[in-house]
Design a protein around this motif. Structure first.
Motif, mmCIF file in Angstrom:
data_model
loop_
_atom_site.group_PDB
_atom_site.id
_atom_site.type_symbol
_atom_site.label_atom_id
_atom_site.label_comp_id
_atom_site.label_asym_id
_atom_site.label_seq_id
_atom_site.Cartn_x
_atom_site.Cartn_y
_atom_site.Cartn_z
ATOM 1 N N VAL A 24 41.939 52.489 -7.806
ATOM 2 C CA VAL A 24 41.857 51.067 -8.104
ATOM 3 C C VAL A 24 42.845 50.683 -9.197
ATOM 4 N N ASP A 25 42.926 51.492 -10.242
ATOM 5 C CA ASP A 25 43.819 51.137 -11.354
ATOM 6 C C ASP A 25 45.278 51.146 -10.924
ATOM 7 N N SER B 245 50.756 41.697 13.953
ATOM 8 C CA SER B 245 49.356 41.284 13.796
ATOM 9 C C SER B 245 48.986 41.323 12.320
ATOM 10 N N VAL B 246 48.267 40.296 11.875
ATOM 11 C CA VAL B 246 47.852 40.215 10.472
ATOM 12 C C VAL B 246 46.723 41.203 10.240
ATOM 13 N N ALA B 247 46.969 42.211 9.381
ATOM 14 C CA ALA B 247 45.977 43.249 9.097
ATOM 15 C C ALA B 247 45.174 42.942 7.838
ATOM 16 N N ALA B 248 45.737 42.178 6.916
ATOM 17 C CA ALA B 248 45.031 41.828 5.673
ATOM 18 C C ALA B 248 45.450 40.432 5.264
ATOM 19 N N ARG B 249 44.477 39.590 4.908
ATOM 20 C CA ARG B 249 44.754 38.205 4.554
ATOM 21 C C ARG B 249 44.586 37.968 3.067
ATOM 22 N N TYR B 250 45.160 36.879 2.627
ATOM 23 C CA TYR B 250 45.083 36.468 1.226
ATOM 24 C C TYR B 250 43.613 36.322 0.809
ATOM 25 N N GLY C 32 39.927 47.396 -0.343
ATOM 26 C CA GLY C 32 38.991 48.491 -0.590
ATOM 27 C C GLY C 32 38.110 48.160 -1.773
ATOM 28 N N GLN C 33 38.099 49.033 -2.753
ATOM 29 C CA GLN C 33 37.353 48.795 -3.984
ATOM 30 C C GLN C 33 38.219 48.155 -5.067
ATOM 31 N N GLY C 34 39.436 47.852 -4.717
ATOM 32 C CA GLY C 34 40.372 47.338 -5.697
ATOM 33 C C GLY C 34 40.414 45.818 -5.723
ATOM 34 N N PRO C 35 41.495 45.267 -6.297
ATOM 35 C CA PRO C 35 41.631 43.807 -6.398
ATOM 36 C C PRO C 35 41.865 43.188 -5.024
#
Length: 477
Positions: free
Chosen positions: A233-234, A363-368, A373-376
């Motif tokens: 995460v860091d 294809s959009v895999a992650a959006r705004y 995951g456990q991060g930001p």
């Protein structure tokens, strides 16, 4: 001047000399620096100033980084070299196409010139033969012949017209011969440029294959470490801070340059206004002096008339002589800086909301706004795309960053004016350089998985005044 046998010999000699000069031009073509080499050196020199500023930003970011080991750093040099080689190959291919097209045009032009010269030679040869056979008398004999004056005048005019036509034809022939030589020189230069391009392409292909093999070996050795670090995460937070720091520094530099340009333009305007005021004052002084001189001349003429009483000429008023101010040259305004971003009309980019170009097909895999995951949360979006897929500029602007960045791989940033930026990360190759102007839809990069990313694609982000915002309302995916 009439045409005589001696005149014909002179024309033949001139023609022979011109043809000899054309024949000798082939041996005069020696090895030389091509136009392309000179232009390339000038472009590299211009980029040096931009690169110095960007290197300063990179050093500033590096000073704020901690000393923690990042496995992706070992890929930095190889991924940057692959990007450079791909960009160079694309630029060389574009140069090759343009040069080949120019070479075809020059060849066609040369063939047309050669045909024109053949026709002109035939005309000149026919004129020489006809006048030689006719054996025309010279003008002196014609004048002393005692013939009808009207006929003599008509014959003299005809001889003058023929001489002018001969001179014009010979001058046109000489000009075309010179143009043929210039055309051959341009053809030779284009051929040399194509040879240069082919040689550079071969070198870049070898470099590309070597760097790809090096990166593959590194990925194999670092696969476990990269997988572990992607879960930290860091590390994700540090990557985001690094991107924000880069954007902040670029934005500040762009603002400073815009302010410097405003000051320069103000200095130019002030210098122009001062010069105009001084010129106006000088014009008024000249007009006043001319009026005083005219008045003195009028009084002098009046005094010169007989029977008139002389009018005393008014004496100019006594004025203490003022010392002339030292002549000072106007201070030159400061030279313009090589700007990272062009000034754009207010609201130009904002008016494109909802109509921006899709940066890559995928294809959009992650959006705004979604969690990583456990991060930001994501500050942009990740679009899955095959490696090498074309990445296009979302809108018009100028490239202000094109380099490798830890956590993001090969990154290109475009300034669209109005403090709007678009960011494109994880590219396998950056096909534009810092300070390049781009239009909406221009290919600027190739998608990839640089920076230690697991999947191939493109990270896309939009920012305004340094703050990220959702691209979904601006681009129709």
């Amino acid at each position: 001047m009439p045409f005589t046998k001696s005149a014909g010999s002179l024309l033949l000699s001139s023609l022979a000399f011109a043809l000899l000069a054309l024949a000798l031009s082939d041996s005069a073509l020696a090895q030389r620096q091509t136009d392309r080499s000179r232009q390339k050196a000038a472009a590299e020199k211009q980029r040096a100033g931009i690169q110095q500023k960007l290197e300063a930003i990179k050093r500033d970011i590096a000073r704020t980084e901690d000393a923690r080991d990042d496995a992706a750093d070992e890929l930095a040099a190889s991924e940057a070299a692959i990007s450079d080689a791909n960009r160079a190959l694309r630029e060389l291919a574009e140069e090759q196409d343009a040069t080949s097209t120019r070479l075809k045009e020059l060849s066609t032009q040369g063939e047309q010139l050669q045909q024109t010269i053949v026709n002109q030679k035939k005309q000149l040869s026919q004129l020489l033969r006809e006048h030689y056979v006719a054996g025309n008398e010279d003008r002196i004999k014609l004048l002393l012949s005692g013939d009808n004056p009207n006929r003599i005048n008509r014959d003299l005019q005809m001889m003058a017209y023929v001489s002018q036509a001969q001179a014009k034809l010979l001058g046109s022939l000489r000009a075309n011969l010179a143009e043929v030589e210039a055309n051959r020189d341009k053809v030779e230069n284009a051929q040399l440029e194509l040879q240069e391009i082919a040689s550079e392409q071969q070198q870049q292909k070898q470099t590309l294959e070597q760097e790809k093999a090096k990166r593959a070996a590194l990925l194999q050795n670092l696969s476990t470490r990269l997988a572990d670090q992607r879960k930290q995460v860091d590390r994700l937070q540090r990557d985001e801070q690094r991107m924000s720091g880069l954007v902040d520094r670029l934005s500040r530099l762009i603002r400073e340059q815009a302010e410097a340009e405003q000051r320069r333009q103000a200095a130019l305007a002030a210098a122009k206004a001062k010069a105009e005021a001084e010129e106006k004052a000088r014009a008024l002084a000249r007009a006043k002096a001319a009026a005083e001189k005219a008045e003195r001349e009028r009084i002098a003429r009046q005094n010169a008339k007989p029977g008139t009483k002389p009018v005393p000429e008014p004496e100019p008023p006594m004025v203490a002589e003022q010392p002339k101010p030292a002549e000072t040259k106007p201070s030159a305004p400061p030279p313009p800086e090589v700007a990272l971003a062009p000034p754009a009309p207010a609201g130009a980019f904002a008016s494109l909301k909802g109509r921006l170009t899709v940066p890559v097909n995928g294809s959009v895999a992650a959006r705004y706004g979604t969690r990583r995951g456990q991060g930001p949360s994501w500050k942009g979006m990740f679009i899955k795309a095959p490696e090498g897929a074309e990445v296009r500029a979302a809108g018009p602007g100028r490239v202000v960053h094109a380099d490798w960045l830890r956590g993001w791989g090969n990154v290109i940033i475009i300034d669209h004016g109005g403090e709007y930026l678009s960011i494109y990360g994880n590219n396998s190759a950056l096909l534009k350089r810092a300070n390049d102007m781009v239009k909406a839809g221009d290919v600027i990069a190739s998608a990839g998985n640089t920076g230690g990313n697991e999947e191939s694609g493109l990270y896309f982000e939009l920012r305004h005044r340094g703050q990220p915002f959702d691209p979904a309302g601006w681009v129709k995916f």
